[in-house]
Design a protein around this motif. Structure first.
Motif, PDB file in Angstrom:
ATOM      1  N   LEU A   1       0.812  -1.203   0.000  1.00  0.00           N
ATOM      2  CA  LEU A   1       0.000   0.000   0.000  1.00  0.00           C
ATOM      3  C   LEU A   1       0.851   1.261   0.000  1.00  0.00           C
ATOM      4  O   LEU A   1       0.632   2.173  -0.809  1.00  0.00           O
ATOM      5  CB  LEU A   1      -0.941   0.007   1.214  1.00  0.00           C
ATOM      6  N   ALA A   2       1.816   1.332   0.896  1.00  0.00           N
ATOM      7  CA  ALA A   2       2.642   2.532   0.995  1.00  0.00           C
ATOM      8  C   ALA A   2       3.373   2.819  -0.316  1.00  0.00           C
ATOM      9  O   ALA A   2       3.551   3.979  -0.700  1.00  0.00           O
ATOM     10  CB  ALA A   2       3.652   2.391   2.132  1.00  0.00           C
ATOM     11  N   ASP A   3       3.766   1.751  -1.028  1.00  0.00           N
ATOM     12  CA  ASP A   3       4.471   1.934  -2.303  1.00  0.00           C
ATOM     13  C   ASP A   3       3.545   2.483  -3.387  1.00  0.00           C
ATOM     14  O   ASP A   3       4.004   3.086  -4.352  1.00  0.00           O
ATOM     15  CB  ASP A   3       5.066   0.594  -2.768  1.00  0.00           C
TER      16      ASP A   3
ATOM     17  N   SER B   1       1.291   8.218  -3.377  1.00  0.00           N
ATOM     18  CA  SER B   1       2.225   9.333  -3.560  1.00  0.00           C
ATOM     19  C   SER B   1       2.559   9.889  -2.181  1.00  0.00           C
ATOM     20  O   SER B   1       1.832   9.639  -1.208  1.00  0.00           O
ATOM     21  CB  SER B   1       1.579  10.423  -4.416  1.00  0.00           C
ATOM     22  N   PRO B   2       3.661  10.637  -2.047  1.00  0.00           N
ATOM     23  CA  PRO B   2       4.007  11.215  -0.750  1.00  0.00           C
ATOM     24  C   PRO B   2       2.867  12.042  -0.158  1.00  0.00           C
ATOM     25  O   PRO B   2       2.596  11.955   1.043  1.00  0.00           O
ATOM     26  CB  PRO B   2       5.232  12.080  -1.066  1.00  0.00           C
ATOM     27  N   ARG B   3       2.182  12.817  -0.988  1.00  0.00           N
ATOM     28  CA  ARG B   3       1.088  13.641  -0.482  1.00  0.00           C
ATOM     29  C   ARG B   3      -0.102  12.781  -0.058  1.00  0.00           C
ATOM     30  O   ARG B   3      -0.733  13.053   0.976  1.00  0.00           O
ATOM     31  CB  ARG B   3       0.639  14.650  -1.541  1.00  0.00           C
ATOM     32  N   GLU B   4      -0.412  11.732  -0.827  1.00  0.00           N
ATOM     33  CA  GLU B   4      -1.502  10.835  -0.451  1.00  0.00           C
ATOM     34  C   GLU B   4      -1.213  10.165   0.884  1.00  0.00           C
ATOM     35  O   GLU B   4      -2.108  10.023   1.729  1.00  0.00           O
ATOM     36  CB  GLU B   4      -1.711   9.781  -1.535  1.00  0.00           C
ATOM     37  N   ARG B   5       0.042   9.800   1.069  1.00  0.00           N
ATOM     38  CA  ARG B   5       0.396   9.169   2.346  1.00  0.00           C
ATOM     39  C   ARG B   5       0.248  10.162   3.497  1.00  0.00           C
ATOM     40  O   ARG B   5      -0.238   9.799   4.572  1.00  0.00           O
ATOM     41  CB  ARG B   5       1.829   8.631   2.282  1.00  0.00           C
ATOM     42  N   GLN B   6       0.656  11.410   3.272  1.00  0.00           N
ATOM     43  CA  GLN B   6       0.502  12.425   4.313  1.00  0.00           C
ATOM     44  C   GLN B   6      -0.967  12.605   4.687  1.00  0.00           C
ATOM     45  O   GLN B   6      -1.320  12.675   5.877  1.00  0.00           O
ATOM     46  CB  GLN B   6       1.077  13.762   3.837  1.00  0.00           C
ATOM     47  N   VAL B   7      -1.822  12.679   3.678  1.00  0.00           N
ATOM     48  CA  VAL B   7      -3.253  12.846   3.934  1.00  0.00           C
ATOM     49  C   VAL B   7      -3.801  11.641   4.686  1.00  0.00           C
ATOM     50  O   VAL B   7      -4.564  11.792   5.653  1.00  0.00           O
ATOM     51  CB  VAL B   7      -4.030  13.060   2.617  1.00  0.00           C
ATOM     52  N   LEU B   8      -3.399  10.441   4.276  1.00  0.00           N
ATOM     53  CA  LEU B   8      -3.886   9.243   4.947  1.00  0.00           C
ATOM     54  C   LEU B   8      -3.430   9.206   6.404  1.00  0.00           C
ATOM     55  O   LEU B   8      -4.204   8.850   7.298  1.00  0.00           O
ATOM     56  CB  LEU B   8      -3.400   8.000   4.211  1.00  0.00           C
ATOM     57  N   GLU B   9      -2.191   9.576   6.651  1.00  0.00           N
ATOM     58  CA  GLU B   9      -1.697   9.616   8.030  1.00  0.00           C
ATOM     59  C   GLU B   9      -2.543  10.561   8.880  1.00  0.00           C
ATOM     60  O   GLU B   9      -2.881  10.262  10.026  1.00  0.00           O
ATOM     61  CB  GLU B   9      -0.220  10.067   8.049  1.00  0.00           C
TER      62      GLU B   9
ATOM     63  N   LEU C   1      -9.673   6.454  -1.310  1.00  0.00           N
ATOM     64  CA  LEU C   1     -10.751   5.472  -1.296  1.00  0.00           C
ATOM     65  C   LEU C   1     -10.705   4.599  -2.548  1.00  0.00           C
ATOM     66  O   LEU C   1     -10.882   3.375  -2.489  1.00  0.00           O
ATOM     67  CB  LEU C   1     -12.109   6.174  -1.193  1.00  0.00           C
ATOM     68  N   GLU C   2     -10.419   5.236  -3.689  1.00  0.00           N
ATOM     69  CA  GLU C   2     -10.359   4.494  -4.951  1.00  0.00           C
ATOM     70  C   GLU C   2      -9.155   3.552  -4.985  1.00  0.00           C
ATOM     71  O   GLU C   2      -9.259   2.403  -5.412  1.00  0.00           O
ATOM     72  CB  GLU C   2     -10.285   5.476  -6.124  1.00  0.00           C
ATOM     73  N   LYS C   3      -8.008   4.040  -4.539  1.00  0.00           N
ATOM     74  CA  LYS C   3      -6.783   3.244  -4.597  1.00  0.00           C
ATOM     75  C   LYS C   3      -6.834   2.039  -3.666  1.00  0.00           C
ATOM     76  O   LYS C   3      -6.307   0.968  -3.986  1.00  0.00           O
ATOM     77  CB  LYS C   3      -5.564   4.114  -4.241  1.00  0.00           C
ATOM     78  N   THR C   4      -7.421   2.237  -2.496  1.00  0.00           N
ATOM     79  CA  THR C   4      -7.434   1.166  -1.493  1.00  0.00           C
ATOM     80  C   THR C   4      -8.666   0.273  -1.601  1.00  0.00           C
ATOM     81  O   THR C   4      -8.689  -0.823  -1.031  1.00  0.00           O
ATOM     82  CB  THR C   4      -7.401   1.751  -0.083  1.00  0.00           C
TER      83      THR C   4
ATOM     84  N   HIS D   1     -13.324   2.464   6.975  1.00  0.00           N
ATOM     85  CA  HIS D   1     -12.644   1.331   6.345  1.00  0.00           C
ATOM     86  C   HIS D   1     -11.260   1.741   5.862  1.00  0.00           C
ATOM     87  O   HIS D   1     -10.297   0.980   5.964  1.00  0.00           O
ATOM     88  CB  HIS D   1     -13.488   0.819   5.173  1.00  0.00           C
ATOM     89  N   LEU D   2     -11.145   2.965   5.374  1.00  0.00           N
ATOM     90  CA  LEU D   2      -9.850   3.493   4.933  1.00  0.00           C
ATOM     91  C   LEU D   2      -8.869   3.542   6.096  1.00  0.00           C
ATOM     92  O   LEU D   2      -7.701   3.178   5.960  1.00  0.00           O
ATOM     93  CB  LEU D   2     -10.038   4.888   4.330  1.00  0.00           C
ATOM     94  N   VAL D   3      -9.348   3.990   7.238  1.00  0.00           N
ATOM     95  CA  VAL D   3      -8.505   4.053   8.431  1.00  0.00           C
ATOM     96  C   VAL D   3      -8.030   2.648   8.818  1.00  0.00           C
ATOM     97  O   VAL D   3      -6.852   2.437   9.131  1.00  0.00           O
ATOM     98  CB  VAL D   3      -9.272   4.697   9.605  1.00  0.00           C
ATOM     99  N   LYS D   4      -8.930   1.678   8.777  1.00  0.00           N
ATOM    100  CA  LYS D   4      -8.576   0.298   9.115  1.00  0.00           C
ATOM    101  C   LYS D   4      -7.505  -0.241   8.170  1.00  0.00           C
ATOM    102  O   LYS D   4      -6.519  -0.863   8.611  1.00  0.00           O
ATOM    103  CB  LYS D   4      -9.821  -0.583   9.050  1.00  0.00           C
ATOM    104  N   ILE D   5      -7.674   0.013   6.874  1.00  0.00           N
ATOM    105  CA  ILE D   5      -6.685  -0.446   5.893  1.00  0.00           C
ATOM    106  C   ILE D   5      -5.333   0.206   6.159  1.00  0.00           C
ATOM    107  O   ILE D   5      -4.285  -0.448   6.108  1.00  0.00           O
ATOM    108  CB  ILE D   5      -7.173  -0.135   4.459  1.00  0.00           C
ATOM    109  N   GLY D   6      -5.343   1.508   6.445  1.00  0.00           N
ATOM    110  CA  GLY D   6      -4.094   2.215   6.722  1.00  0.00           C
ATOM    111  C   GLY D   6      -3.389   1.679   7.946  1.00  0.00           C
ATOM    112  O   GLY D   6      -2.165   1.493   7.952  1.00  0.00           O
TER     113      GLY D   6
END
Length: 206
Positions: free
Chosen positions: A132-134, A137-145, A175-178, A185-190
Motif C-alpha cells: 500500500l505505501a508503495d 504518492s508522498p502527499r496521499e500518504r501524508q493525507v492518509l496519516e 478510497l479508490e486506490k485502497t 474502512h480506509l482508516v482500518k486499511i491504513g
C-alpha cells in the motif's frame, strides 16, 4: 485460476506428516513434509513462501524456536503450531511468538483445513498491505496519516498548507486506490498497513 500456496508439514511423527499431507492433497494443496525443524530450516531459504504446520515439541529445535528463527531471518510465512499435550502456557508462548494458530492434537480434519484457509487469508492481506505505501504518492500518504490521526479536512488542510477541497480530492483518490468503502474502512486499511503510527490529534491547535 490462483495457485495454491504450498503447505510445509513439520513433525517427528511420520504418521502425522503422512495424514496431513494426504489431507492437503485431497484439497488440491501441495504439501511437503519434514521430520524435524532443523531439516526445514536448512532448506527454508530455497523454499517458496507458504504455510507452515509445525509440532511444538520435537527433538532438537522446537516449533516456537523454529518460528522465532524464521522471523529473525525475514521469513513471514504463517505458522500453525500443533501440540499433543497443550497447556495454557504453551499456547500463550506460541501466540506471543507470532503463531497464526495453535491447535491441539488430535484435531478434526475440517479444523486444520480451516486453519490453513485463515493463514492463507492473512498472508494475502499482508501482501496487499505491504504494497500500500508503495502505491501512494508522498502527499496521499501524508493525507492518509492525518485521516488516521483523526484530523478533519480543514485541520489536514491547515497542517499541509493546502485547501480543504484539495484534501477531499486526495481522500477520494485514497478510497479508490485502497478499495475502501468508507473513511472508517480506509482508516482500518491504513492501520493494517502500518501507517498512522504518529497521531495528529493536535493538528487543529497548531
Amino acid at each position: 485460476m490462483s495457485v495454491e500456496l504450498p503447505v510445509y508439514i513439520i513433525d517427528d511423527e511420520p504418521e502425522v506428516c503422512r495424514s496431513l499431507a494426504l489431507l492437503m492433497a485431497a484439497g488440491g494443496i501441495p504439501a511437503r513434509s519434514f521430520g524435524n525443524a532443523d531439516l526445514f530450516l536448512d532448506l527454508v531459504h530455497h523454499l517458496a513462501p507458504g504455510i507452515v504446520i509445525c509440532d511444538v515439541v520435537m527433538p532438537g529445535t522446537s516449533g516456537i524456536e523454529l518460528l522465532q528463527s524464521m522471523r529473525s531471518n525475514g521469513r513471514q510465512d504463517p505458522v500453525i503450531l500443533i501440540a499433543g499435550h497443550a497447556d495454557i502456557p504453551i499456547a500463550v508462548a506460541a501466540m506471543q511468538a507470532g503463531a497464526t494458530n495453535f491447535l491441539e492434537k488430535p484435531f478434526d480434519p475440517d479444523v486444520i483445513i480451516d486453519a490453513v484457509a485463515l493463514a492463507r487469508q492473512s498472508l494475502n492481506r499482508a501482501s496487499v498491505n505491504d504494497s500500500l505505501a508503495d502505491r501512494l504518492s508522498p502527499r496521499e500518504r501524508q493525507v492518509l496519516e492525518l485521516v488516521i490521526g483523526g484530523a478533519t479536512s480543514k485541520e489536514a488542510a491547515r497542517h499541509l498548507g493546502i485547501s480543504p477541497r484539495t484534501v477531499e480530492t486526495y481522500r477520494t483518490k485514497l478510497l479508490e486506490k485502497t478499495g475502501a468503502r468508507s473513511t472508517a474502512h480506509l482508516v482500518k486499511i491504513g492501520l493494517e498497513a502500518g501507517l498512522g503510527s504518529e497521531r495528529h490529534s493536535n493538528v487543529g491547535s497548531a
